[in-house]
Design a protein around this motif. Structure first.
Motif, mmCIF file in Angstrom:
data_model
loop_
_atom_site.group_PDB
_atom_site.id
_atom_site.type_symbol
_atom_site.label_atom_id
_atom_site.label_comp_id
_atom_site.label_asym_id
_atom_site.label_seq_id
_atom_site.Cartn_x
_atom_site.Cartn_y
_atom_site.Cartn_z
ATOM 1 N N ILE A 87 0.760 -1.243 0.008
ATOM 2 C CA ILE A 87 0.229 0.038 -0.172
ATOM 3 C C ILE A 87 0.730 1.171 0.149
ATOM 4 O O ILE A 87 0.474 2.263 -0.864
ATOM 5 N N GLY A 88 2.016 1.260 0.877
ATOM 6 C CA GLY A 88 2.886 2.380 1.039
ATOM 7 C C GLY A 88 3.513 2.687 -0.428
ATOM 8 O O GLY A 88 3.675 3.799 -0.991
ATOM 9 N N MET A 89 3.937 1.749 -1.046
ATOM 10 C CA MET A 89 4.680 1.616 -2.348
ATOM 11 C C MET A 89 3.410 2.257 -3.506
ATOM 12 O O MET A 89 4.191 3.001 -4.239
ATOM 13 N N VAL A 90 2.583 1.771 -3.305
ATOM 14 C CA VAL A 90 1.559 2.110 -4.409
ATOM 15 C C VAL A 90 1.061 3.803 -4.189
ATOM 16 O O VAL A 90 1.121 4.392 -5.089
ATOM 17 N N LEU A 91 0.946 3.990 -2.825
ATOM 18 C CA LEU A 91 0.852 5.483 -2.574
ATOM 19 C C LEU A 91 1.878 6.248 -3.160
ATOM 20 O O LEU A 91 1.643 7.433 -3.602
ATOM 21 N N VAL A 92 3.103 5.863 -2.809
ATOM 22 C CA VAL A 92 4.350 6.740 -3.409
ATOM 23 C C VAL A 92 4.239 6.766 -5.068
ATOM 24 O O VAL A 92 4.489 7.904 -5.589
ATOM 25 N N TYR A 93 4.034 5.727 -5.646
ATOM 26 C CA TYR A 93 3.904 5.638 -7.171
ATOM 27 C C TYR A 93 2.976 6.735 -7.490
ATOM 28 O O TYR A 93 3.241 7.233 -8.391
ATOM 29 N N LEU A 94 1.742 6.575 -6.906
ATOM 30 C CA LEU A 94 0.756 7.414 -7.265
ATOM 31 C C LEU A 94 1.134 8.923 -7.032
ATOM 32 O O LEU A 94 0.827 9.943 -7.918
ATOM 33 N N LEU B 54 1.189 11.709 -9.769
ATOM 34 C CA LEU B 54 0.524 13.068 -10.066
ATOM 35 C C LEU B 54 1.322 14.128 -9.982
ATOM 36 O O LEU B 54 0.992 15.132 -10.661
ATOM 37 N N VAL B 55 2.661 14.324 -9.276
ATOM 38 C CA VAL B 55 3.335 15.326 -9.684
ATOM 39 C C VAL B 55 4.010 15.563 -11.036
ATOM 40 O O VAL B 55 4.338 16.631 -11.209
ATOM 41 N N THR B 56 4.552 14.359 -11.229
ATOM 42 C CA THR B 56 4.988 14.357 -12.605
ATOM 43 C C THR B 56 4.068 15.017 -13.720
ATOM 44 O O THR B 56 4.564 15.718 -14.472
ATOM 45 N N VAL B 57 2.952 14.347 -13.700
ATOM 46 C CA VAL B 57 1.879 15.072 -14.453
ATOM 47 C C VAL B 57 1.575 16.428 -14.443
ATOM 48 O O VAL B 57 1.499 17.229 -15.428
ATOM 49 N N GLY B 58 1.411 16.675 -13.021
ATOM 50 C CA GLY B 58 1.102 18.178 -12.737
ATOM 51 C C GLY B 58 1.940 19.241 -13.146
ATOM 52 O O GLY B 58 1.862 20.367 -13.220
ATOM 53 N N TRP C 188 1.204 3.689 -21.385
ATOM 54 C CA TRP C 188 2.590 2.958 -21.199
ATOM 55 C C TRP C 188 3.948 3.905 -21.382
ATOM 56 O O TRP C 188 4.895 3.711 -20.364
ATOM 57 N N GLU C 189 3.980 4.930 -21.987
ATOM 58 C CA GLU C 189 4.980 6.080 -22.206
ATOM 59 C C GLU C 189 4.780 6.801 -20.924
ATOM 60 O O GLU C 189 5.935 6.829 -20.178
ATOM 61 N N LEU C 190 3.636 7.061 -20.436
ATOM 62 C CA LEU C 190 3.716 7.740 -19.214
ATOM 63 C C LEU C 190 3.914 7.144 -18.070
ATOM 64 O O LEU C 190 4.684 7.617 -17.251
ATOM 65 N N GLN C 191 4.046 5.695 -17.847
ATOM 66 C CA GLN C 191 4.357 4.761 -16.712
ATOM 67 C C GLN C 191 6.002 4.801 -16.881
ATOM 68 O O GLN C 191 6.642 4.653 -15.833
ATOM 69 N N LYS C 192 6.529 4.932 -17.828
ATOM 70 C CA LYS C 192 8.052 4.935 -18.316
ATOM 71 C C LYS C 192 8.262 6.043 -17.763
ATOM 72 O O LYS C 192 9.389 6.191 -16.960
ATOM 73 N N GLU C 193 7.867 7.163 -17.857
ATOM 74 C CA GLU C 193 8.330 8.522 -17.529
ATOM 75 C C GLU C 193 8.424 8.674 -16.020
ATOM 76 O O GLU C 193 9.199 9.232 -15.235
ATOM 77 N N ILE C 194 7.201 8.309 -15.346
ATOM 78 C CA ILE C 194 6.972 8.054 -13.906
ATOM 79 C C ILE C 194 8.107 7.358 -13.232
ATOM 80 O O ILE C 194 8.694 7.690 -12.232
ATOM 81 N N VAL C 195 8.343 6.198 -13.647
ATOM 82 C CA VAL C 195 9.401 5.336 -13.098
ATOM 83 C C VAL C 195 10.771 5.866 -13.277
ATOM 84 O O VAL C 195 11.709 5.922 -12.404
ATOM 85 N N GLN C 196 11.009 6.484 -14.280
ATOM 86 C CA GLN C 196 12.342 7.375 -14.505
ATOM 87 C C GLN C 196 12.443 8.154 -13.509
ATOM 88 O O GLN C 196 13.704 8.531 -13.092
ATOM 89 N N LYS C 197 11.245 9.197 -13.190
ATOM 90 C CA LYS C 197 11.471 10.153 -12.461
ATOM 91 C C LYS C 197 11.836 9.680 -10.902
ATOM 92 O O LYS C 197 12.492 10.183 -10.074
ATOM 93 N N MET C 198 11.055 8.603 -10.598
ATOM 94 C CA MET C 198 11.378 7.837 -9.266
ATOM 95 C C MET C 198 12.770 7.329 -9.279
ATOM 96 O O MET C 198 13.450 7.551 -8.296
ATOM 97 N N TYR C 199 13.412 6.975 -10.298
ATOM 98 C CA TYR C 199 14.586 6.464 -10.276
ATOM 99 C C TYR C 199 15.612 7.565 -9.922
ATOM 100 O O TYR C 199 16.544 7.464 -9.248
#
Length: 262
Positions: A128-135, A139-143, A155-166
């Motif tokens: 739950i914590g990991m999913v919350l952090v991902y969300l 949200l902030v990446t898109v915002g 899927w391109e959006l998910q790739k961008e989010i994972v890249q930002k997390m990394y």
């Protein structure tokens, strides 16, 4: 003695202060365009408008403390509708400003509080914590650039989010290494005590001081200015800070826990 009744009163006072500060800040955003500015200019612009008054913004950050204390109270004393509601509202108020670090810090602090009280963290809560952090990252990446990211497919959006997390995590120790290789003059408390100095001087409004000037960080890449918490200790005291700093935090944390009898 830190009791349950005292904790509730502290939460009420902190909530009132933080929600007044939030109201002032969000009204400023509404005057500058409201929802439209979120959709066009993005969260980076909103962040500066929302926090234009440094003192009010520091008071708003008390909402993070409300969340943490609400969770602590609930874990020890049990469910209390008013306390849970105030904690939930305080957590939601962190999103309109869009500072990813504040939201994630709050989640991390809540996790530490849970571990300190329960001494365990099961797989379901961890997920739950990991999913919350991902969300939050999503949200902030898109915002921050709605036009760009909303034009991508799923899927391109998910790739961008994972890249930002990394990139939020990976450069931390690399930047610490840059500091250790290049830092010549230490600041002797200015960096680790920065927030306290801001409070005591009302962010420079009460007392004008050079202590509020931020240092020049040595970075692998200026685009990624993140740094492990050890970097602050090193900037202030060098290797001694890296050794003593975490030990000091551990002693203070243990002392606080020993004094809390909710």
């Amino acid at each position: 003695m830190w009791t349950g009744g005292f904790t509730r009163r502290v939460i009420y006072v902190l909530f009132i202060i933080s929600i007044i500060a939030f109201t002032i800040n969000i009204r400023r955003v509404l005057r500058h365009g409201g929802i439209e500015i979120y959709l066009t200019a993005g969260l980076r612009t909103v962040e500066h408008i929302f926090g234009a008054n440094p003192l009010i913004n520091q008071l708003f950050f008390l909402s993070m403390l409300v969340v943490v204390l609400s969770v602590l109270y609930t874990l020890i004393c049990g469910f209390h509708l008013r306390i849970v509601t105030l904690g939930f509202i305080s957590f939601l108020t962190l999103f309109p400003q869009g500072i990813r670090g504040n939201i994630i810090r709050t989640i991390v602090l809540v996790t530490f509080v849970y571990l300190a009280v329960k001494r365990r963290l099961n797989l379901r809560k961890l997920i739950i914590g990991m999913v919350l952090v991902y969300l939050v990252f999503g949200l902030v990446t898109v915002g921050r650039d709605p036009k760009l990211y909303l034009s991508l497919d799923f899927w391109e959006l998910q790739k961008e989010i994972v890249q930002k997390m990394y990139l939020y995590i990976a450069p931390n120790f690399a930047n610490l290494q840059e500091e250790m290789a290049n830092r010549g003059t230490f600041l002797y408390g200015r960096e680790t005590g920065y927030s306290l100095i801001k409070i005591l001087t009302l962010d420079g409004m009460l007392v004008k001081t050079h202590l509020l000037e931020r240092p020049n960080y040595f970075l692998v890449d200026d685009a990624y200015r993140v740094g492990t918490y050890l970097r602050d200790f090193y900037i202030d005291f060098g290797i001694v800070g890296i050794v003593i700093g975490p030990l000091f935090l551990g002693v203070v944390s243990a002392l606080i826990l020993s004094l809390i009898h909710i």
